[in-house]
Scaffold this motif. Structure first.
Motif, PDB file in Angstrom:
ATOM      1  N   UNK A   1       0.813  -1.204   0.000  1.00 15.76           N
ATOM      2  CA  UNK A   1       0.000   0.000   0.000  1.00 15.76           C
ATOM      3  C   UNK A   1       0.849   1.258   0.000  1.00 15.76           C
ATOM      4  N   UNK A   2       0.272   2.400  -0.427  1.00 18.07           N
ATOM      5  CA  UNK A   2       1.031   3.647  -0.466  1.00 18.07           C
ATOM      6  C   UNK A   2       1.658   4.037   0.871  1.00 18.07           C
ATOM      7  N   UNK A   3       0.951   3.800   1.975  1.00 19.93           N
ATOM      8  CA  UNK A   3       1.498   4.191   3.275  1.00 19.93           C
ATOM      9  C   UNK A   3       2.778   3.427   3.588  1.00 19.93           C
ATOM     10  N   UNK A   4       2.810   2.129   3.248  1.00 17.19           N
ATOM     11  CA  UNK A   4       3.996   1.314   3.511  1.00 17.19           C
ATOM     12  C   UNK A   4       5.148   1.730   2.602  1.00 17.19           C
ATOM     13  N   UNK A   5       4.854   1.950   1.322  1.00 19.37           N
ATOM     14  CA  UNK A   5       5.909   2.371   0.397  1.00 19.37           C
ATOM     15  C   UNK A   5       6.438   3.744   0.807  1.00 19.37           C
ATOM     16  N   UNK A   6       5.540   4.653   1.172  1.00 15.13           N
ATOM     17  CA  UNK A   6       5.957   5.980   1.616  1.00 15.13           C
ATOM     18  C   UNK A   6       6.886   5.881   2.817  1.00 15.13           C
ATOM     19  N   UNK A   7       6.534   5.042   3.778  1.00 16.04           N
ATOM     20  CA  UNK A   7       7.356   4.891   4.973  1.00 16.04           C
ATOM     21  C   UNK A   7       8.732   4.340   4.615  1.00 16.04           C
ATOM     22  N   UNK A   8       8.785   3.400   3.660  1.00 19.98           N
ATOM     23  CA  UNK A   8      10.067   2.849   3.229  1.00 19.98           C
ATOM     24  C   UNK A   8      10.930   3.905   2.547  1.00 19.98           C
ATOM     25  N   UNK A   9      10.282   4.891   1.928  1.00 13.95           N
ATOM     26  CA  UNK A   9      11.001   5.960   1.225  1.00 13.95           C
ATOM     27  C   UNK A   9      11.449   7.093   2.138  1.00 13.95           C
ATOM     28  N   UNK A  10      10.823   7.236   3.284  1.00 17.55           N
ATOM     29  CA  UNK A  10      11.067   8.429   4.101  1.00 17.55           C
ATOM     30  C   UNK A  10      11.558   8.159   5.520  1.00 17.55           C
ATOM     31  N   UNK A  11      11.352   6.968   6.058  1.00 17.76           N
ATOM     32  CA  UNK A  11      11.811   6.669   7.417  1.00 17.76           C
ATOM     33  C   UNK A  11      13.302   6.332   7.378  1.00 17.76           C
TER      34      UNK A  11
ATOM     35  N   UNK B   1       1.934  10.614  -0.766  1.00 21.63           N
ATOM     36  CA  UNK B   1       1.800  10.624  -2.224  1.00 21.63           C
ATOM     37  C   UNK B   1       2.895  11.343  -2.992  1.00 21.63           C
ATOM     38  N   UNK B   2       3.557  12.336  -2.419  1.00 19.93           N
ATOM     39  CA  UNK B   2       4.461  13.158  -3.237  1.00 19.93           C
ATOM     40  C   UNK B   2       5.646  13.640  -2.413  1.00 19.93           C
ATOM     41  N   UNK B   3       6.837  13.389  -2.966  1.00 17.87           N
ATOM     42  CA  UNK B   3       8.082  13.833  -2.350  1.00 17.87           C
ATOM     43  C   UNK B   3       8.932  14.486  -3.437  1.00 17.87           C
ATOM     44  N   UNK B   4       9.419  15.705  -3.178  1.00 20.62           N
ATOM     45  CA  UNK B   4      10.267  16.420  -4.136  1.00 20.62           C
ATOM     46  C   UNK B   4      11.496  16.922  -3.391  1.00 20.62           C
ATOM     47  N   UNK B   5      12.688  16.599  -3.929  1.00 21.80           N
ATOM     48  CA  UNK B   5      13.940  17.013  -3.298  1.00 21.80           C
ATOM     49  C   UNK B   5      14.913  17.487  -4.364  1.00 21.80           C
ATOM     50  N   UNK B   6      15.873  18.302  -3.962  1.00 22.09           N
ATOM     51  CA  UNK B   6      17.008  18.567  -4.838  1.00 22.09           C
ATOM     52  C   UNK B   6      18.001  17.431  -4.629  1.00 22.09           C
TER      53      UNK B   6
END
Length: 206
Positions: free
Chosen positions: A35-45, A83-88
């Motif tokens: 699910x998006x919440x799990x993928x998001x957590x893997x990307x940001x934690x 849903x959305x992450x933007x970084x330099x």
């Protein structure tokens, strides 16, 4: 780890012209069985990022700066969970955008890296950028599937073999885009194979 090459077809790749001062942008899309919440957590934690990507430190909030161990640093421009992450990425004009979309019980991830003209000589520079993100997406897939990521996976023969295949996949995407001449594509392929498909101890073999 024998399923690395099976992941090659799971990624859709394209190259397009960037905006403003960007020379070229690469886009990768892949679906993950989570699910998006799990993928998001893997990307940001940070603790989870270190298991499949790189250790990340810094002020991890919009407007904050971060550093990845042995790779780029940057600023967090947008962070709209889940849903959305933007970084330099390495420079203010080098922008990485990640979008997550629910697809039934799964998540469709789209990653775009818009590379400034100062980073690349021409549109062939897409081949200097895309294969590295391919490696990140395949290790994310292994992690979400519950596999243990060996610490030396990035320098393993399997990953260099995978890297060679991703260079060829990006070659096809770049040729489809029509943004580079045959000479520019051929030159970029030669450089990218050395970077992504040849282990340092192998010398100049591919």
């Amino acid at each position: 780890m024998n399923d690395l090459l099976d992941a090659l077809e799971a990624v859709h790749r394209r190259v397009h012209a960037g905006t403003d001062e960007d020379a070229v942008a690469v886009v990768l899309e892949r679906r993950y069985p989570a699910g998006p919440a799990d993928v998001w957590d893997a990307l940001t934690a940070p603790d989870r990022l270190a298991r499949w990507f790189l250790p990340v430190t810094g002020d991890l909030r919009p407007g904050g700066r971060f550093r990845t161990e042995g790779n780029a640093d940057g600023e967090i421009l947008a962070c709209d969970a889940p849903h959305r992450l933007v970084v330099t990425w390495g420079a203010p004009e080098s922008i990485v955008s990640v979008r997550l979309t629910a697809d039934g019980p799964d998540t469709r991830l789209e990653l775009e890296h818009a590379v400034p003209a100062a980073y690349v000589p021409d549109a062939g520079g897409a081949l200097y950028v895309g294969p590295g993100w391919d490696e990140a997406l395949v290790t994310l897939g292994l992690y979400l599937a519950g596999d243990t990521i060996p610490p030396d996976l990035g320098t393993s023969p399997q990953m260099y073999e995978y890297g060679g295949h991703t260079v060829r996949a990006w070659e096809s995407a770049l040729r489809r885009s029509g943004m580079a001449t045959d000479e520019q594509v051929d030159a970029a392929v030669a450089v990218s194979l050395q970077q992504f498909a040849v282990r340092p101890q192998d010398g100049d073999g591919a």
